[in-house]
Structures are given as structure tokens and as C-alpha cells.
Design a protein around this motif. Structure first.
Motif, mmCIF file in Angstrom:
data_model
loop_
_atom_site.group_PDB
_atom_site.id
_atom_site.type_symbol
_atom_site.label_atom_id
_atom_site.label_comp_id
_atom_site.label_asym_id
_atom_site.label_seq_id
_atom_site.Cartn_x
_atom_site.Cartn_y
_atom_site.Cartn_z
ATOM 1 N N LEU A 26 0.826 -1.201 0.000
ATOM 2 C CA LEU A 26 0.000 0.000 0.000
ATOM 3 C C LEU A 26 0.861 1.252 0.000
ATOM 4 O O LEU A 26 1.930 1.283 0.617
ATOM 5 C CB LEU A 26 -0.896 0.007 1.241
ATOM 6 C CG LEU A 26 -1.864 -1.178 1.406
ATOM 7 C CD1 LEU A 26 -2.408 -1.211 2.824
ATOM 8 C CD2 LEU A 26 -2.986 -1.098 0.389
ATOM 9 N N GLU A 30 -2.750 5.498 0.756
ATOM 10 C CA GLU A 30 -3.721 4.428 0.981
ATOM 11 C C GLU A 30 -3.731 3.999 2.441
ATOM 12 O O GLU A 30 -4.798 3.799 3.036
ATOM 13 C CB GLU A 30 -3.397 3.236 0.073
ATOM 14 C CG GLU A 30 -3.713 3.481 -1.397
ATOM 15 C CD GLU A 30 -3.182 2.383 -2.291
ATOM 16 O OE1 GLU A 30 -3.821 2.116 -3.329
ATOM 17 O OE2 GLU A 30 -2.127 1.787 -1.971
ATOM 18 N N SER A 31 -2.552 3.862 3.036
ATOM 19 C CA SER A 31 -2.468 3.482 4.446
ATOM 20 C C SER A 31 -3.143 4.509 5.345
ATOM 21 O O SER A 31 -3.868 4.176 6.281
ATOM 22 C CB SER A 31 -1.006 3.306 4.864
ATOM 23 O OG SER A 31 -0.445 2.165 4.252
ATOM 24 N N GLN A 54 -12.401 -2.881 3.766
ATOM 25 C CA GLN A 54 -11.068 -2.486 3.320
ATOM 26 C C GLN A 54 -10.308 -3.684 2.749
ATOM 27 O O GLN A 54 -9.581 -3.563 1.760
ATOM 28 C CB GLN A 54 -10.284 -1.863 4.479
ATOM 29 C CG GLN A 54 -10.850 -0.547 4.983
ATOM 30 C CD GLN A 54 -10.915 0.507 3.890
ATOM 31 O OE1 GLN A 54 -9.948 0.752 3.184
ATOM 32 N NE2 GLN A 54 -12.084 1.126 3.750
ATOM 33 N N TYR A 58 -8.914 -4.095 -1.434
ATOM 34 C CA TYR A 58 -7.548 -4.280 -1.921
ATOM 35 C C TYR A 58 -7.211 -5.737 -2.250
ATOM 36 O O TYR A 58 -6.200 -5.989 -2.918
ATOM 37 C CB TYR A 58 -6.553 -3.770 -0.888
ATOM 38 C CG TYR A 58 -6.608 -2.265 -0.711
ATOM 39 C CD1 TYR A 58 -6.002 -1.410 -1.633
ATOM 40 C CD2 TYR A 58 -7.286 -1.696 0.362
ATOM 41 C CE1 TYR A 58 -6.066 -0.033 -1.489
ATOM 42 C CE2 TYR A 58 -7.349 -0.312 0.516
ATOM 43 C CZ TYR A 58 -6.744 0.513 -0.408
ATOM 44 O OH TYR A 58 -6.815 1.880 -0.261
ATOM 45 N N VAL A 114 0.335 -6.755 1.074
ATOM 46 C CA VAL A 114 -0.828 -5.907 1.357
ATOM 47 C C VAL A 114 -1.618 -6.464 2.538
ATOM 48 O O VAL A 114 -2.049 -5.712 3.424
ATOM 49 C CB VAL A 114 -1.719 -5.782 0.104
ATOM 50 C CG1 VAL A 114 -3.053 -5.107 0.456
ATOM 51 C CG2 VAL A 114 -1.002 -4.993 -0.985
ATOM 52 N N GLN A 117 0.124 -5.612 5.726
ATOM 53 C CA GLN A 117 -0.037 -4.198 6.062
ATOM 54 C C GLN A 117 -1.437 -3.919 6.623
ATOM 55 O O GLN A 117 -1.584 -3.211 7.624
ATOM 56 C CB GLN A 117 0.221 -3.327 4.835
ATOM 57 C CG GLN A 117 1.689 -3.234 4.443
ATOM 58 C CD GLN A 117 1.860 -2.361 3.216
ATOM 59 O OE1 GLN A 117 1.549 -2.773 2.106
ATOM 60 N NE2 GLN A 117 2.351 -1.152 3.422
#
Length: 296
Positions: A26, A30-31, A54, A58, A114, A117
Motif C-alpha cells: 500500500l 492508501e495506508s 477495506q 484491496y 498488502v 499491512q
């Protein structure tokens, strides 16, 4: 099934921010957006719903299940999830929860990055929500029997009515009153009476299904909310209650029985309509003598 089990504490590997384009995850923007979304609610169910949205934004995720010391919460459908990723949320060397992510297909290196994260971003919102949930659960629990209390009943009933109106699936209500309980208190004292109530709660817990809810209204009054139940299931569970009561030594010794009123939710019901109908059936059961069951 592929199984990945990992723990995450305050530090996270630098490989999550690799310069390799195949593994880059990300962006900072985005984070930041994800963390803002997750900060919007401290309610565990709402937060999990936001987190699942979320995840789906993604990743091609099918389900997520959060297992924590006092319960379990799931989103999505894991029936097609042939690839499972299991990650633990850890704070101060203590496991807060275990998250089980379900995917239909294997993850690429970038998708794995991803996921890691997203999992990391979820840690502190989840910690706060679990603390809030635990405090709230204490406020909704009957301290003698550890069953739900009347406030918990009201909250659960509102949720089941909302779900029933969306899905057009009925649910059942049993209202339960112990027969001649006052005699036990008067003859043997309130300590023995409390032991009888605790045994009654155990009998109710053993009688219902995993998806059902049991509450103590106060005194010797209890009720059960039974999702997806019809008249025949209500009757079957009432029979199980009487059978498990007979297996409780203290209840058998005092020859404790109960009367049960039963009904099912229909779409035009208000909360009070539903309860009044079951309570009327309970009154008829009490009028018929000990250990009776009546449906309305």
C-alpha cells in the motif's frame, strides 16, 4: 490448505515496504485512508465490517474470522476459501486475537504484503474495540448466573427483529418461569436459592443450540431467543430444558420444575407484541399446573 501463522507486535518487518515492485504494498496515502476508516468506530461489529470492506477493496478475500478470548466474529463466506492465512494480533507479548483470512486463490507476493499491512493497521483499532466490547459485555451480564441480563435481551431482540425483517426468517422466543421457587428461598435460605438459580442457568445453556441466546430477566424468570426456530423447534428445546433440569442434582433434590411459554416472530410484531404473546402462553402454562409448556 495453505496455512501461514504469524505474530505481529509493535515492530513490523521492513520487507513490507520493499522497493521490489512485485512486493510493494500500500502507498502512504492508501495506508492513511485505511487508518482513518478504521478510526471511525470503536464498536467491535462495526469496526470488523469496516475492516472487511477495506480487505475486499484491496484483496480478493472471501472471509475473515476474528477469534478472541471471549468470542468469535466472522464476515463473508468461507465455504470456497481453499487458502487460509492465520495471523495473530499481539500487544505487550499478549495475544489479543487470532485472525483467519479466507481466499479462493493463492496470494501473490504483493497481495501477501498488502494483507500484512492491512493486518498491522487493524491492530490498535481492534485492541480498543475489544476493550470496549469486554466492558460492554460485563454491563450486559447477570452477575449471579453469567447469562445475559434484560438489557442484553433487549439489544439482542432488536438485532434479531432487524435481521428477520431483512431475511424474512422467523425466530423463536421462550419465556420460562420456575415453579414454586419462592418456597426454596423461604425454607432453605437465599444462598441455596442462588445455587438453584445457577443450576437452572446451566440447564438452559446445555439445552439450547450454539446459535441461541439465554437470558435471566430477574428473580426466577428466564427467556431464550432462538434464531431460525419454528414452533416444532421451540417445543423440542422446551423438552430438552425439562430433561436437563432433571439431570441437575440440586434441581432434582428440590424437585424444581418450570413452566414455559412459546411463540415465533411474525413480521408485523413489535418487541412488546412478541413478548406479550409468549408471556400470555406462560400464564396459561402456569394455570395448567407444574412443568407445563404452552405455545401461542
Amino acid at each position: 490448505m495453505e496455512q501461514l501463522s504469524s505474530r505481529y507486535d509493535t515492530l513490523i518487518s521492513d520487507t513490507l515496504f520493499s522497493s521490489d515492485p512485485q512486493q510493494s504494498g500500500l502507498s502512504q496515502m492508501e495506508s492513511h485512508d485505511i487508518m482513518q476508516q478504521l478510526a471511525a468506530s470503536i464498536d467491535l461489529h462495526k469496526l470488523t465490517s469496516v475492516f472487511y470492506a477495506q480487505l475486499k477493496r484491496y484483496l480478493n478475500v472471501d472471509s475473515v474470522t476474528i477469534k478472541f478470548p471471549t468470542g468469535l466474529l466472522s464476515m463473508g463466506d468461507n465455504s470456497q476459501a481453499n487458502n487460509i492465512k492465520t495471523l495473530e494480533q499481539v500487544a505487550n507479548h499478549t495475544i489479543l486475537a487470532t485472525l483467519v483470512y479466507g481466499f479462493s486463490n493463492p496470494l501473490s507476493p504483493r497481495e501477501t504484503t498488502v494483507l500484512n499491512q492491512l493486518h498491522k493497521h487493524f491492530k490498535f483499532p481492534l485492541k480498543n474495540a475489544l476493550e470496549h466490547h469486554n466492558v460492554k459485555q460485563l454491563a450486559l451480564k447477570d452477575h449471579l448466573t453469567s447469562l445475559g441480563n434484560r438489557a442484553n435481551y433487549q439489544e439482542t431482540l432488536q438485532r434479531l427483529i432487524s435481521q428477520a425483517r431483512r431475511s424474512h426468517e422467523a425466530f423463536g422466543l421462550l419465556v420460562i418461569d420456575m415453579d414454586n421457587f419462592k418456597t426454596i428461598n423461604d425454607t432453605f435460605g437465599h444462598h441455596e436459592g442462588d445455587n438453584v438459580l445457577t443450576a437452572m442457568a446451566d440447564a438452559l445453556r446445555q439445552s439450547v443450540r450454539d446459535t441461541d441466546y439465554v437470558f435471566r430477566f430477574g428473580g426466577d424468570e428466564f427467556c431464550c431467543l432462538l434464531p431460525g426456530s419454528d414452533a416444532a423447534t421451540n417445543s423440542k428445546i422446551a423438552q430438552r430444558i425439562r430433561r436437563f433440569m432433571q439431570d441437575m442434582p440440586i434441581l432434582a433434590r428440590h424437585r424444581v420444575s418450570c413452566s414455559i411459554g412459546s411463540t415465533q416472530f411474525v413480521e408485523q410484531d413489535s418487541e412488546q407484541d412478541l413478548f406479550n404473546r409468549a408471556d400470555k402462553a406462560l400464564y396459561l402454562a402456569k394455570q395448567s399446573g407444574r412443568s407445563c409448556f404452552k405455545a401461542a
